[in-house]
Every structure is written in structure tokens, then in C-alpha cells.
Scaffold this active site. Structure first.
Site, PDB file in Angstrom:
ATOM      1  N   GLY A 195      14.464 -13.452  -5.299  1.00  0.00           N
ATOM      2  CA  GLY A 195      15.009 -13.936  -4.594  1.00  0.00           C
ATOM      3  C   GLY A 195      16.787 -12.893  -3.933  1.00  0.00           C
ATOM      4  O   GLY A 195      17.445 -13.437  -3.542  1.00  0.00           O
ATOM      5  N   GLU A 208       3.434  -6.294   4.770  1.00  0.00           N
ATOM      6  CA  GLU A 208       3.116  -7.389   5.727  1.00  0.00           C
ATOM      7  C   GLU A 208       3.499  -7.737   6.768  1.00  0.00           C
ATOM      8  O   GLU A 208       4.824  -7.597   7.219  1.00  0.00           O
ATOM      9  CB  GLU A 208       3.277  -8.632   5.148  1.00  0.00           C
ATOM     10  CG  GLU A 208       2.578  -8.190   2.694  1.00  0.00           C
ATOM     11  CD  GLU A 208       1.168  -8.054   3.135  1.00  0.00           C
ATOM     12  OE1 GLU A 208       0.250  -9.104   4.046  1.00  0.00           O
ATOM     13  OE2 GLU A 208       0.321  -7.172   2.210  1.00  0.00           O
ATOM     14  N   CYS A 239       1.089  -1.243  -0.314  1.00  0.00           N
ATOM     15  CA  CYS A 239      -0.282   0.203  -0.110  1.00  0.00           C
ATOM     16  C   CYS A 239       1.068   1.400  -0.340  1.00  0.00           C
ATOM     17  O   CYS A 239       1.903   0.858  -0.374  1.00  0.00           O
ATOM     18  CB  CYS A 239      -1.259  -0.316   0.717  1.00  0.00           C
ATOM     19  SG  CYS A 239      -1.802  -1.977   1.419  1.00  0.00           S
TER      20      CYS A 239
END
Lengths: 84, 667
Positions: free
Chosen positions: B364, B75, B2
Site C-alpha cells: 500500500g 517493470e 534486477c
């Protein structure tokens, strides 16, 4: 659990020069140069690894087959330097 | 993922309109919804990309009694476990949002809540009771956060462009930052390209209370002392790394939308993809960028990996004209001039992900820094090895083993290599031992600057670097020091930004990085460096950890840096008009930053079609991108930030004058 000196050196050689082949056998006294496992810059790689792992200093004149041609000769050299 | 924006004011009033305007220019980051909170002191805004709790996670979020409010970009990957613990201790959750855990953790632990979070986050938390604002950024700075203070107001946002919409925020080019870009590829944090606007450093908190503002560090990378004993055997380390990495990947697959993966053809992304595929219940979607120019292309490796793992694979092919086409947008999103075009293919790749209907990809990123993959670490090691015996005839021979991908460094004589890398060997214990040569070499670009710019920037840029590197501890070995320098001066401000967050979020795509899970980082950092860079074998412990998951030729590949064409993009047959326009002598002279004659000379040289040196390529893209940056943030700024969104919702309005006003009224 910690590894002993021979084992650390053997693992380094297997991983760096034998493609980490799990089946690779590397007897302690096998000649690295004669068997073609390690070439001349490979020896430098090995010396650099022993210096930074064991905190020793390897002079150019010590870079001889007696000191760097097998797992056991490298380990003996390392132990002698650490004891000095 | 966001975008967030907010204002804390000590004088005057807060305004929902101004915060709404900031959120409007962040909507590429969060197209799904937007929400505001406002009271007499604070305004918070949030643009949402819905990934977890698709219907209920509208932000700002609040706790049980509405005493604490939160906007979060990011997150919290361990939210399920945190939620269970918090519920068991009596907390009541209002939503299924992963970010809501931060509020309840804050109630219990205050600012120390950040230590419990395993995630990528930049958040602002407003404690109404204590009239206290907390800004926080994740440990390595995956998510961005910028702030400025002006006229009694603290203004902050995920991107600088939102700050610049505020009339009281000056838009002034920072010449020191510019000189830093032409040294380390990015402004040295916390500096940005704009005077007076700073980034919050990774692993830091900013606390504003009673008119005072303080910034403190809560986390930094630590390393073992030189010659530290090995805490475990190589095979045990590999096994533990595998388990941690697998769990880090599993946590990052949690989402209420499907998760894909980037595949570069190298070891790190292949390892993540293989681990993800093992956790996935259906074929993973993978994404790769291929290049028309074979020098940069890794497609055969990408295809081989995708075939071996049975993923549903997508490839976008990128030529010089594709890079040129999107480069103006890339610079707008990066908010800085660039010395590389590599962000452009990553921008295109994120576009492909979005077109394929996905919002989240694993990559990665981070393995090269924490597991010791880059040649600059080998360079530091070889130079330190040589420095222990500077007269050795044998030691400098290892210089041959460095930088095979840079033609100028792969083929020269031994004497040249020794002259190039043999400088300042006596400084092997210094914090910048590893990077000083690179920075000095890139700093040769300063010759393109006018004398005025050179004078304005002199020395200041170096002082900023020294400040960042001062976090290094006595006793770290040269490789660990090099890792630290790389992490704080390059991973965070360049890779995770210009090649990470910005180009992905331009398409509302969230990158997730299992190697940057803090448990993985802290595990890697406990291992002495010879376990990671064993001799000159990079990422040795990782190779051992994942070898059985990958085709052998992928597991054994030596690192190929991710690079993209420069000369062909801006001076080749399909070069865009803007490149020549921006390098016009009159335009260059008007800006006063570069020497017009130098720009003309370089453009002519590039057009002749010969191979440019590394430095000349960087100069070319640096000058073009500066022109694009100048154009985007000055000439075109109002046009680029026009347009408002009608779906923005006022979640709460606590302003005294509005008491009793209808809640959740539409703007």
C-alpha cells in the site's frame, strides 16, 4: 459537475461526523450541536474545512451558533463572506 | 526486478571482468541469470530476477539492428499495450521481456520514451550510432540508480556497493550526508553517504554524450492552486479513484510468477489486497509482520482482514532479538545509517515471502503521501489555520488532534503544545513550513556529534533541502507543499529505499505499489487538498472509494504509523554484543564522529530499562547503525564482496580487438 455549497458542507459533515453512513439524513436546518453531531473541536474542524475550501477567513467572534449550527447556516455564512 | 551496472569510458579500455565484478555484488537482486554487453566505450551488466518471459528475457537487450542496447532494473506495467502499438508500427521484438518496449520506444521518441512508460524502472540505454548513454529513473524513484565520475569514466549501478568495488572509486564518508541522516532520516538526494557518489533523482534523465554529462527532470509532482474549484463531486472522485486503483492493481498482478500482498492492518494495504483478490483467480497469498510488543503490533487487524477476504495468510512474529539479529544485514543493504529499526521487520517479511516461493508482492506504499494520510500534513494544516489568526484562542485547540501515537505529544498541556507547534507561524507559505519543526527536532541529535563533525556539516545540509523544495510552485496550499516535501525528502530517499527496494531486494523480492501508478498519482494531485484531507479526516476520498471492500473497522481505523522497537533491540535483555562493542568509548573515539561520553551515557540510560524519548531512541539506533555501516563498508567490505558467479554470460562483445570472437561466450 460541481457541487453547490450546501452539498459540499453536508458531505463533509456526514463523512467526518456520521461515519460516512450513506443512509444518514442531514436536513439543511438540523442543529448540529443539539443533535450532538458536532462537538466543540468538531466545529473547528468544520471551520478549517470551510476556510480552505471556500477561501474565506472566520474570526473567533464569528464562531457562533448562528453561523455554524446547521448546513444552511454554514452555507449562508460562507456565501455572505464570499460576497463581502 | 534486477540489478544493473555499467561503465562509460573516455580513456582506456573497457573490461568485462570489472563489470562482471560489479554484477557479482548485485546478485542478491537478480539471482536467476546475469549478462554483459561490452564494446570499446561501454560495458553494461545485468543481474536478473525472472518475472516476465522467464526463459527469454536475458539482458542486456537490443533492438532490431543491434544499434541500441539496454539494461533495465524494473517493470514496465503497460508493456502489453505498448508492445501491440509498437508492433503495429512495424517494430520486431526479440523477446517477451517487458523492458524491450523501452528500446523500440526510444527508436521512435528518443529520450521522451520515458513519458510513455507506466512502471518502476532504472535503466541505462546505450545508443551505439550516436555514441550516447541515457540513464533514467522512474517518476517517484521506486528503483535506485547511483553514479560517479572518476578519471574519465562514468560508473553507475543499482547499488552503491557495486561502484565501490572499482579501485578508482574513492570510499570517503560524506559528513554532510551523515548530518542529513540525523535530520531527515536519509541523505538528501542526490547526495549519498559517500562523497562523489550521487543518486539520479526520481523523474530525471542523465545523458552522457561527447564527453559531456547533463541531467534533466522529465516529471515532478504537481498540485492545484490553493482554493482551486473542485473538478468533480466527492462521490465522482471516489468512483474514479477506485477504477484507477483497480486497474493499477490489475497491471501489477501481471507476471509469469504468482504475486502476493503485504498486509499491515491499515487502510492502504487492505485496499490493495481487496482489489487484488477481486482480480485473482485463486486465493491471494498475503504476508504480515506481527510484533511481540503490543505497542507496535497490528496482528488482530491483519488477521481480521485476511479472514474477511479469504486470503492464504502468512505471519512472521518479530521480537527485539529478531531485529537485532538481522540489523547488520539491513544496514549493509540500506547503505546508510538508520534512525529507525522498521526496515528490519520488513527485511524479515521479505524473507518470509521468498521462503514461501514468491518473488513479487503488492503493498500500500504511496497512499499516505498522495492521498494525505500522515499527521505531519494535519500538523501543517492546523498550523496554517492557526497562522491565519495567530491570536485566536480557539484554533490551537486542534493541536490536540495530532500525533496520538507519540506519548510526548499526546498528553502535554495546551500551553506546551502551543509553544511546540506555534513557532514560525508567519512562514505558512514557505516550502519547508510543514517539516521545519520536525527537522529541527530531529536535528537535536547533532549534539551527539563531535564538534568537528558539527562544524563540517553546518548549513550545507539545509541548502540541499532548499534545492529540492525549490520545485514547489507559487500558489500551492500548505498541505500540498507538505506533501511535496514529504515525497522528495522522505518517500523517495527513505521509505522506498531503506523500507522498500533494499530490504525486499535483499531477498530478491520485488515490491509493486498500485498507489504509485503515475495515473493514480496524477489523479490524486488534481484534487484540491480538502478532498483528500477533509478537515482532519485523512485520506477521505480513499476511504469513500474502498469502504465497501473492507470490514468497517479497517475502513475506519485512523492511521497507525509502522514502527518497531529500538531500545529493547539494542539495550534490552537480549541485546546483541555488537551494540555494546560499537558504542565502546575507544571505538567511538577512534571513529571521531560521536562524542564518546554521550554514547556511553545513552547506552547506560537505555540499559536501565526506562522509557527512552523519541530522540533518545533515534540516537541509539543512529549510533549503532553508523557503527554497523562503518564496519560493513570499510572493515568488512572486501570479505562481503568476495565470490564470483560462474553463470555470467557475455551477450555481446563489440570491442575492436575482439572482432570475430565467438558470440555469447561464457566468461
Amino acid at each position: 459537475m460541481r457541487e453547490d455549497t450546501n452539498e459540499i458542507i453536508r458531505r463533509f459533515i456526514i463523512q467526518n461526523f456520521l461515519f460516512d453512513d450513506a443512509t444518514a439524513m442531514l436536513p439543511d436546518d438540523a442543529s448540529l450541536l443539539e443533535t450532538g453531531v458536532v462537538d466543540s473541536t468538531g466545529v473547528l474542524d468544520l471551520i478549517m474545512f470551510t476556510e480552505e475550501t471556500f477561501g474565506i477567513l472566520v474570526a473567533d467572534e464569528d464562531v457562533t451558533p448562528e453561523n455554524f449550527d446547521s448546513v444552511s447556516s454554514v452555507a449562508a455564512y460562507v456565501q455572505a463572506k464570499r460576497a463581502a | 526486478m534486477c540489478g544493473i551496472a555499467g561503465v562509460l569510458t573516455r580513456v582506456g579500455e573497457t573490461s568485462p571482468d570489472e563489470i562482471a565484478r560489479m554484477v557479482d555484488v548485485l546478485r542478491h537482486r537478480g539471482p536467476d541469470a546475469a549478462g554483459l554487453y561490452v564494446d570499446d566505450r561501454v560495458a553494461l551488466g545485468h543481474a536478473r530476477l525472472s518475472i516476465v518471459d522467464l526463459s527469454g528475457g536475458l539482458q542486456p537487450l537490443t533492438n532490431e539492428d543491434e544499434s541500441v542496447w539496454l539494461i533495465c532494473n524494473g517493470e514496465i506495467f503497460n508493456h502489453v499495450e505498448l508492445r501491440d502499438e509498437l508492433r503495429a508500427r512495424g517494430h520486431r521484438f526479440r523477446t517477451g521481456s517487458d523492458c524491450e518496449t523501452i528500446l523500440h520506444l526510444y527508436e521512435e521518441r528518443g529520450d521522451d520514451c520515458v513519458h510513455a512508460l507506466n512502471g518502476d524502472f532504472a535503466f541505462a540505454l546505450w545508443d551505439r550510432t550516436r555514441q550516447r548513454l541515457v540513464l533514467a529513473r522512474d517518476r517517484v524513484g521506486v528503483r535506485p540508480l547511483y553514479y560517479t565520475q572518476t578519471g574519465g569514466r562514468l560508473i553507475f549501478s543499482s547499488e552503491i556497493k557495486a561502484l565501490l568495488t572499482q579501485p578508482d572509486v574513492p570510499r570517503q564518508l560524506d559528513l554532510v550526508a551523515l548530518s542529513q541522516v540525523f535530520t531527515t532520516w536519509s541523505p538528501v538526494p542526490p547526495r549519498t553517504m559517500f562523497e562523489g557518489i550521487e543518486s539520479l533523482l526520481p523523474g530525471h534523465l542523465l545523458i552522457a554524450q561527447q564527453g559531456r554529462l547533463s541531467v534533466r527532470q522529465y516529471w515532478q509532482p504537481e498540485f492545484p492552486p490553493q482554493y482551486a474549484e473542485r473538478p468533480m463531486r466527492d462521490d465522482e472522485a471516489a468512483e474514479q479513484l477506485r477504477a484507477l486503483l483497480s486497474d493499477a492493481t490489475r497491471l501489477r498482478l501481471q507476471a509469469d510468477v504468482p504475486v502476493g500482498a503485504y498486509v499491515s492492518g491499515g487502510l492502504d494495504s487492505s485496499a490493495v489486497t481487496a482489489l487484488a483478490q477481486r482480480h485473482a483467480t485463486m486465493p491471494l497469498q498475503t504476508f504480515a509482520v506481527a510484533f511481540t510488543d503490543g505497542e507496535f503490533d497490528e496482528r488482530p487487524h491483519q488477521d481480521r482482514l485476511a479472514a474477511a477476504l479469504g486470503t492464504q495468510h502468512h505471519t512472521i512474529t518479530c521480537g527485539p532479538q529478531d531485529i537485532a539479529k538481522v540489523f547488520p544485514e539491513v544496514v549493509w543493504h540500506a547503505e546508510t545509517p538508520l534512525l529507525r529499526t522498521a526496515p528490519a521487520p520488513l527485511f524479515l517479511l521479505a524473507g518470509l515471502v521468498r521462503q514461501s516461493g514468491l518473488k513479487v508482492v503488492l503493498t500500500g506504499e504511496g497512499a499516505d503521501e498522495f492521498l494525505v494520510g500522515y499527521d505531519i500534513f494535519k500538523e501543517a494544516k492546523v498550523r496554517a489555520f492557526w497562522a491565519r489568526q495567530p491570536d485566536s484562542a480557539l484554533r490551537p485547540r486542534l493541536l490536540r488532534r495530532l500525533y496520538g501515537h507519540i506519548p510526548e505529544l499526546a498528553r502535554p498541556s495546551q500551553a506546551y503544545l502551543e509553544a511546540f507547534f506555534g513557532v514560525e507561524l508567519e512562514r505558512a507559505g514557505a516550502p519547508n513550513f510543514s517539516h521545519a519543526i520536525r527537522w529541527r527536532n530531529t536535528g537535536r541529535l547533532h549534539r551527539y556529534f563531535t564538534e568537528d563533525v558539527q562544524a563540517a556539516a553546518r548549513d550545507a545540509g539545509q541548502r540541499d533541502l532548499e534545492r529540492l523544495l525549490a520545485d514547489q510552485r507559487d500558489g500551492w496550499d500548505p498541505v500540498s507543499r507538505a506533501q511535496h516535501a514529504e515525497i522528495v525528502t522522505f518517500l523517495n530517499p527513505y521509505l522506498l529505499s531503506s523500507q522498500g527496494d533494499r530490504v525486499a531486494m535483499a531477498h530478491a523480492v520485488e515490491g509493486r505499489f498500485p498507489f504509485l501508478d503515475y495515473r493514480v498519482i496524477e489523479f490524486c494531485n488534481r484534487l484540491p487538498s480538502p478532498m483528500k484531507l477533509a478537515g482532519l479526516n485523512e485520506k477521505a476520498v480513499l476511504k469513500r472509494a474502498v469502504a465497501d471492500l473492507l470490514p468497517p473497522e479497517i475502513a475506519r481505523r485512523t492511521k497507525q504509523p509502522f514502527r518497531a522497537p529500538i531500545r529493547a533491540a539494542f539495550a534490552g535483555p537480549s541485546a546483541p554484543d555488537y551494540a555494546a562493542d560499537l558504542l565502546e568509548p575507544s571505538r567511538i573515539a577512534a571513529d571521531g564522529v560521536f562524542k564518546p561520553a554521550a554514547a556511553t551515557w545513552l547506552l547506560n540510560r537505555a540499559r536501565q530499562g526506562g522509557r527512552l524519548s523519541e530522540i533518545e531512541n533515534m540516537a541509539l539506533v543512529g549510533m549503532v547503525s553508523f557503527g554497523l555501516f562503518r564496519r560493513a563498508f570499510w572493515d568488512e567490505f572486501s570479505e562481503r564482496t568476495q565470490g564470483s558467479h560462474t553463470d555470467t554470460v557475455i551477450v555481446r562483445d563489440f570491442r575492436a580487438a575482439r572482432a570475430g570472437m565467438a558470440l555469447a561466450a561464457a566468461r
